[in-house]
Design a protein around this motif. Sequence first.
Motif, mmCIF file in Angstrom:
data_model
loop_
_atom_site.group_PDB
_atom_site.id
_atom_site.type_symbol
_atom_site.label_atom_id
_atom_site.label_comp_id
_atom_site.label_asym_id
_atom_site.label_seq_id
_atom_site.Cartn_x
_atom_site.Cartn_y
_atom_site.Cartn_z
ATOM 1 N N LEU A 5 -6.555 -12.047 -1.986
ATOM 2 C CA LEU A 5 -5.214 -11.464 -2.102
ATOM 3 C C LEU A 5 -4.948 -11.137 -3.568
ATOM 4 O O LEU A 5 -4.908 -12.027 -4.411
ATOM 5 N N VAL A 6 -4.775 -9.866 -3.860
ATOM 6 C CA VAL A 6 -4.640 -9.402 -5.243
ATOM 7 C C VAL A 6 -3.219 -8.905 -5.481
ATOM 8 O O VAL A 6 -2.670 -8.129 -4.690
ATOM 9 N N LEU A 7 -2.618 -9.352 -6.586
ATOM 10 C CA LEU A 7 -1.294 -8.910 -7.007
ATOM 11 C C LEU A 7 -1.455 -8.142 -8.321
ATOM 12 O O LEU A 7 -1.976 -8.677 -9.300
ATOM 13 N N LYS A 8 -1.028 -6.900 -8.347
ATOM 14 C CA LYS A 8 -1.133 -6.064 -9.543
ATOM 15 C C LYS A 8 0.216 -5.404 -9.792
ATOM 16 O O LYS A 8 0.755 -4.718 -8.930
ATOM 17 N N ASN A 9 0.755 -5.632 -10.996
ATOM 18 C CA ASN A 9 2.082 -5.103 -11.332
ATOM 19 C C ASN A 9 3.116 -5.489 -10.268
ATOM 20 O O ASN A 9 3.946 -4.675 -9.853
ATOM 21 N N SER A 10 3.016 -6.741 -9.811
ATOM 22 C CA SER A 10 3.939 -7.328 -8.839
ATOM 23 C C SER A 10 3.820 -6.710 -7.451
ATOM 24 O O SER A 10 4.646 -6.975 -6.577
ATOM 25 N N GLN A 11 2.798 -5.918 -7.220
ATOM 26 C CA GLN A 11 2.589 -5.270 -5.929
ATOM 27 C C GLN A 11 1.330 -5.844 -5.275
ATOM 28 O O GLN A 11 0.272 -5.877 -5.900
ATOM 29 N N ILE A 12 1.460 -6.308 -4.038
ATOM 30 C CA ILE A 12 0.285 -6.778 -3.307
ATOM 31 C C ILE A 12 -0.633 -5.593 -3.020
ATOM 32 O O ILE A 12 -0.193 -4.553 -2.513
ATOM 33 N N GLN A 13 -1.894 -5.746 -3.386
ATOM 34 C CA GLN A 13 -2.883 -4.694 -3.170
ATOM 35 C C GLN A 13 -3.541 -4.909 -1.811
ATOM 36 O O GLN A 13 -4.303 -5.854 -1.627
ATOM 37 N N LEU A 14 -3.229 -4.056 -0.863
ATOM 38 C CA LEU A 14 -3.818 -4.187 0.463
ATOM 39 C C LEU A 14 -5.314 -3.898 0.396
ATOM 40 O O LEU A 14 -5.749 -2.867 -0.114
ATOM 41 N N SER A 15 -6.093 -4.815 0.934
ATOM 42 C CA SER A 15 -7.544 -4.756 0.815
ATOM 43 C C SER A 15 -8.144 -3.718 1.761
ATOM 44 O O SER A 15 -7.601 -3.443 2.837
ATOM 45 N N ASP A 16 -9.276 -3.164 1.351
ATOM 46 C CA ASP A 16 -10.050 -2.278 2.218
ATOM 47 C C ASP A 16 -11.000 -3.057 3.121
ATOM 48 O O ASP A 16 -11.704 -2.464 3.942
ATOM 49 N N GLN A 17 -11.034 -4.387 2.957
ATOM 50 C CA GLN A 17 -11.907 -5.198 3.787
ATOM 51 C C GLN A 17 -11.377 -5.241 5.224
ATOM 52 O O GLN A 17 -10.169 -5.170 5.459
ATOM 53 N N PRO A 18 -12.247 -5.384 6.200
ATOM 54 C CA PRO A 18 -11.796 -5.425 7.601
ATOM 55 C C PRO A 18 -10.880 -6.615 7.871
ATOM 56 O O PRO A 18 -10.965 -7.662 7.225
ATOM 57 N N GLY A 19 -10.015 -6.451 8.847
ATOM 58 C CA GLY A 19 -9.095 -7.519 9.215
ATOM 59 C C GLY A 19 -7.963 -7.654 8.219
ATOM 60 O O GLY A 19 -7.424 -6.654 7.727
#
Length: 366
Positions: free
Chosen positions: A319-333
């Motif tokens: 789970l990545v947070l960048k500039n206070s925005q959660i970065q939705l992953s390209d990984q499956p699921g």
Amino acid sequence: MHVEYAVLSLNLEDTFAISRWHYETRENLVLRIRHQGVVGYGEAAPNRRYGESLQSAQQALPILSKTLGDRPEHFYHRLELMQHCLAGQGAVKAALDMALFDWLGKTLSLPVHRYFGFDPAMVPATSFTLGIAEPDKIQEKARKGSEFPFLKIKLSGEVEKDREMVRALRQVTQQPLLVDVNEAWNDPKSALNEIYWLADQGVMLIEQPMPSASFEDLVWLKPRSPLPLFADESLTEPRDVVRLAEAFHGINVKIMKVGGLAEARRALETARLLGMQTMLGCMIESGLGIAAAAQLAPMVDWTDLDGNLLLAEDPCEGLVLKNSQIQLSDQPGLGVSLKPEILENLEWRALNGTTEGDARPIATIG
């Protein structure tokens, strides 16, 4: 379909207090479903405000899991059946729902948000939540959240204490504030007075100003409030939304309350049709629960998805947070996983009461 669960004990970085109670640790359930060699994970964060406990979640899990049958890919009507199988128990319903969507995404080699058709660039920045604390402590907490565009502050319902907290915040930051009263105000006229005062302090919205049972008072308050009012405790299932439009300008949807992603999406779509503002919130959860809620984030106006940031250590990775925005992953699921050392120490139990592998201590994080 094989379902297993384990207890996950989470340590908070600091004591987290709201108007009803305070936390230093939380015990959640993590579960996994196995089918055709693919594993999906989910998390339940039971909340006693809604008549839930770790024990009630464990008792409900075997009953609810049976409604999903043996073919998780045939989920649509099964999820509806699960919602009506038992009253309440939204947290464990959410865990099964998210585990199913995690499994489905992995089976299709597709992130869940892409399955829903959402644009990851549309995720709003999350706020950072400050629990009730003394003025010096609230200032310390605010400094930790200085990078976020908004701070969310919990109020106690004690007017002078709450005003002192807000004044202390304003000595160290001018960040816009979101306020969550957690049902602590009881008189509508006094509540209106406080809302006007808070509006002068740079507050942007008010969550659940009065008890959910005080519906007529909330209806009275809505047209008079200078700030948008958001339903939180008043909303426990999608069908609540139509009625709540009379008393609130917006809703805060938590997948742990409404019973998962499918139900949360229904609630949010209903609110949008009614012209209401929308927010995604959370309980004290690991990155697993937060990542699940974030799959719906592109469809809301506000996100308050920081439950994992309040932990001493998040047991999940990805789970990545960048500039206070959660970065939705390209990984499956759902795009996240439990850390290997956490998986190694969890005591997985099948629903028939057996334990997989050697007996191990319950995993404690932080």
